[in-house]
Each structure stands twice: as C-alpha cells, then as structure tokens.
Design a protein around this motif. Structure first.
Motif, PDB file in Angstrom:
ATOM      1  N   ARG A 166       0.778  -1.233  -0.060  1.00 50.80           N
ATOM      2  CA  ARG A 166      -0.036   0.074   0.028  1.00 50.80           C
ATOM      3  C   ARG A 166       0.825   1.212  -0.227  1.00 50.80           C
ATOM      4  O   ARG A 166       0.346   2.430   0.442  1.00 50.80           O
ATOM      5  N   CYS A 167       2.082   1.172  -0.686  1.00 46.60           N
ATOM      6  CA  CYS A 167       2.883   2.495  -0.650  1.00 46.60           C
ATOM      7  C   CYS A 167       2.703   2.835  -2.084  1.00 46.60           C
ATOM      8  O   CYS A 167       3.373   3.890  -2.519  1.00 46.60           O
ATOM      9  N   GLY A 168       1.821   2.442  -3.077  1.00 46.06           N
ATOM     10  CA  GLY A 168       1.581   3.310  -4.435  1.00 46.06           C
ATOM     11  C   GLY A 168       2.389   2.379  -5.321  1.00 46.06           C
ATOM     12  O   GLY A 168       2.343   2.983  -6.497  1.00 46.06           O
ATOM     13  N   LYS A 169       2.725   1.181  -5.285  1.00 45.86           N
ATOM     14  CA  LYS A 169       3.393   0.514  -6.443  1.00 45.86           C
ATOM     15  C   LYS A 169       2.767   0.210  -7.607  1.00 45.86           C
ATOM     16  O   LYS A 169       3.126   0.603  -8.614  1.00 45.86           O
ATOM     17  N   THR A 170       1.451  -0.260  -7.325  1.00 47.23           N
ATOM     18  CA  THR A 170       0.534  -0.725  -8.518  1.00 47.23           C
ATOM     19  C   THR A 170       0.127   0.445  -9.398  1.00 47.23           C
ATOM     20  O   THR A 170       0.278   0.367 -10.595  1.00 47.23           O
ATOM     21  N   LEU A 183       8.399  -0.761 -19.313  1.00 47.96           N
ATOM     22  CA  LEU A 183       8.015  -2.569 -18.752  1.00 47.96           C
ATOM     23  C   LEU A 183       8.196  -2.333 -17.448  1.00 47.96           C
ATOM     24  O   LEU A 183       9.416  -2.465 -16.935  1.00 47.96           O
ATOM     25  N   ALA A 184       7.184  -2.364 -16.695  1.00 47.50           N
ATOM     26  CA  ALA A 184       7.548  -2.263 -15.084  1.00 47.50           C
ATOM     27  C   ALA A 184       6.932  -3.050 -14.178  1.00 47.50           C
ATOM     28  O   ALA A 184       5.597  -3.446 -14.529  1.00 47.50           O
ATOM     29  N   ALA A 185       7.447  -3.947 -13.494  1.00 50.64           N
ATOM     30  CA  ALA A 185       7.049  -5.053 -12.442  1.00 50.64           C
ATOM     31  C   ALA A 185       7.142  -4.137 -11.343  1.00 50.64           C
ATOM     32  O   ALA A 185       7.772  -3.480 -10.795  1.00 50.64           O
ATOM     33  N   ASN A 186       6.347  -4.907 -10.249  1.00 50.56           N
ATOM     34  CA  ASN A 186       6.450  -4.565  -8.776  1.00 50.56           C
ATOM     35  C   ASN A 186       6.281  -5.506  -7.975  1.00 50.56           C
ATOM     36  O   ASN A 186       5.680  -6.536  -8.431  1.00 50.56           O
TER      37      ASN A 186
END
Length: 280
Positions: A166-170, A183-186
């Motif tokens: 819940r720190c804003g990754k998605t 191309l970003a993964a989290n």
C-alpha cells in the motif's frame, strides 16, 4: 457529453470551466487544470466535452456555453480542437476562450519548416501505431507482474518497484506503462524479507532495475485501515516497523527510493523516470 463537476460551498454560483476537444479531452483537462492550479482558492464547476468533430457539433457546444453564460458568471473555455473551422465556431461563444492548440501551432510550423497535418486525435489516439502497441504491451506486462504475481520474463523489466504493501506500487507501474510504455514490475516487501536486509532472492540479479517506495507511518496506517480495519497489518507499530526496515534495506543495497506519502502518481512516476534515467 462527458461531465465532471467540482462544486464548493457558498451562495454565489461558481464559474464553469469547459474542456473542449476533438479527441478524448485528456490533453485539454491536463493543460487547463495545470493552469488552474495557480488559483487554488477559486471555486469552479468543470465540464469536459470530447469528440467535437463537426461544425454542427461545435455549434451545439456554443449554444450550451451561451446558455451557461446567460445564467451565471462568464464560462472559461480550454480548447485543444485541431480543425480551424471548429476552433473558429467555438471561439465565438460567450465564454473566455483559450485556444491551447492554435496559439502555438503557427510558431511550431515556422520552427520546423513544415505545415501541421491538421488531423485530430493524435495525442491519445492510435496515430502512432508502434508507440500505441508498445504502451499496450507494457500495460499487459504490468498486470502480469503486479505485486510479485509472476516472475516470468523478469529480465525484460526496465523497472522493478519494491515497497511494503500500500505504498503506491501498483498505480505507479500502471501509470508508467500506460503513459510511457515502460515495462514495469512491482514486488512487495514483507516482514520476512527484513531478516537479512538483502533483496528478496528473485530480485538479486536485477538490483540495478529496482526502485523503492516508502511512506509516512501514519499515512500508511490510514490507508491500510481502509482495507483491513483493526488488524495488526494496519497498526501504526507494524507500519513503522515495515517502513523503517524497508528504508534500511534500500540504503544497504544502494536502491534509490522516494517517500510517496504526499506525492501524486504523476509526481512519483516523473521522479522514477528521472532518477532511473528511463526514456520512451
């Protein structure tokens, strides 16, 4: 006609701001609202009207604007319509007209030594097929690699966002994919990851692609309370523990990071792009 309203308290009517476009209206909203941020105390009602592609539609919009003007304060109009005939009709309304396209196109034609093509829908359409397909492929990649769901083709990632839950990754990875084709993964950091202070094993080969997010304990606790009220997961002590250890991990592994607590997704994304030197 799409509408979005923002109405504050008070007896006097708020001016209406129209965002007009021959495409989605995203650019008109973005540019217009950026200018309006300089007037934070001003109450406004916002209305977006997209896909104005004919003179007849433009006349209907003018009739609406004139009706609003007759009933209250003079409307403000931000327009990114491309066609000269449509822009001419819209500029004849009783609103204060700001032509965000035409005001600069002549200067660009002179600077580039060529005429503009005058085609609408270029900014958010599929006019650049290669770039559009790149963005859609990036969105699919971000969905597959959200929250560590998949480690497949992780080597293709240009960026791996890591952070406690819940720190804003998605939203950040989705924004970077949709807007920039990154191309970003989290990958989530959980309590077990802090036992050794090394990166989670699947990320070790890709440390140079990692970027960390952190937050303020109180803010993170508030967000988690909305998801799991009264849980240890949402407690201030747990949030403080995870954030403190995440920052220690970032520093121990030379992972750049930013505190996302008071930043918008756009601001986080711009920071990540700049510090990771990612360009699309």
């Amino acid at each position: 006609m799409a509408e979005h309203h923002t109405v504050g308290a008070g007896a006097s009517p708020a001016p209406t701001v129209f965002f007009l476009s021959d495409s989605t209206g995203i650019t008109a909203e973005t540019l217009g609202n950026t200018l309006l941020t300089q007037f934070p105390g001003q109450r406004l009602e916002r209305r977006t009207i997209p896909f104005i592609t004919t003179v007849e539609q433009a006349r209907d919009v003018v009739a609406l604007i004139d009706h609003v003007a007759a009933a209250g304060p003079q409307p403000i109009i931000f327009s990114t319509t491309v066609g000269q005939d449509i822009r001419t009709v819209l500029s004849q309304s009783r609103g204060q007209f700001f032509d965000l396209f035409g005001a600069h196109i002549g200067q660009l034609e002179q600077a580039l030594g060529t005429a503009a093509n005058g085609k609408p829908g270029q900014a958010h359409g599929v006019g650049d097929a290669v770039r559009y397909q790149s963005r859609m492929a990036a969105v699919e990649y971000a969905i597959e690699h959200d929250d560590g769901q998949s480690l497949r083709a992780l080597e293709r990632a240009e960026l791996i966002l890591i952070a406690p839950s819940r720190c804003g990754k998605t939203p950040t990875t989705m924004y970077l994919a949709l807007q920039h084709g990154i191309l970003a993964a989290n990958f989530p950091l959980v309590e077990e990851d802090f036992d050794t202070m090394t990166l989670p094993k699947p990320l070790l080969p890709f440390a140079s692609k990692c970027f960390g997010l952190t937050s303020q304990p109180v803010r993170l606790s508030q967000i988690r309370q909305e998801r799991r009220p009264g849980s240890n997961y949402a407690s201030l002590n747990q949030c403080s523990f995870e954030l403190r250890n995440a920052e220690d991990m970032y520093r121990a592994n030379n992972i750049p990071y930013v505190n996302s607590a008071s930043m918008s997704v756009e601001e986080i994304s711009a920071t990540v792009l700049q510090r990771m030197e990612l360009h699309h």
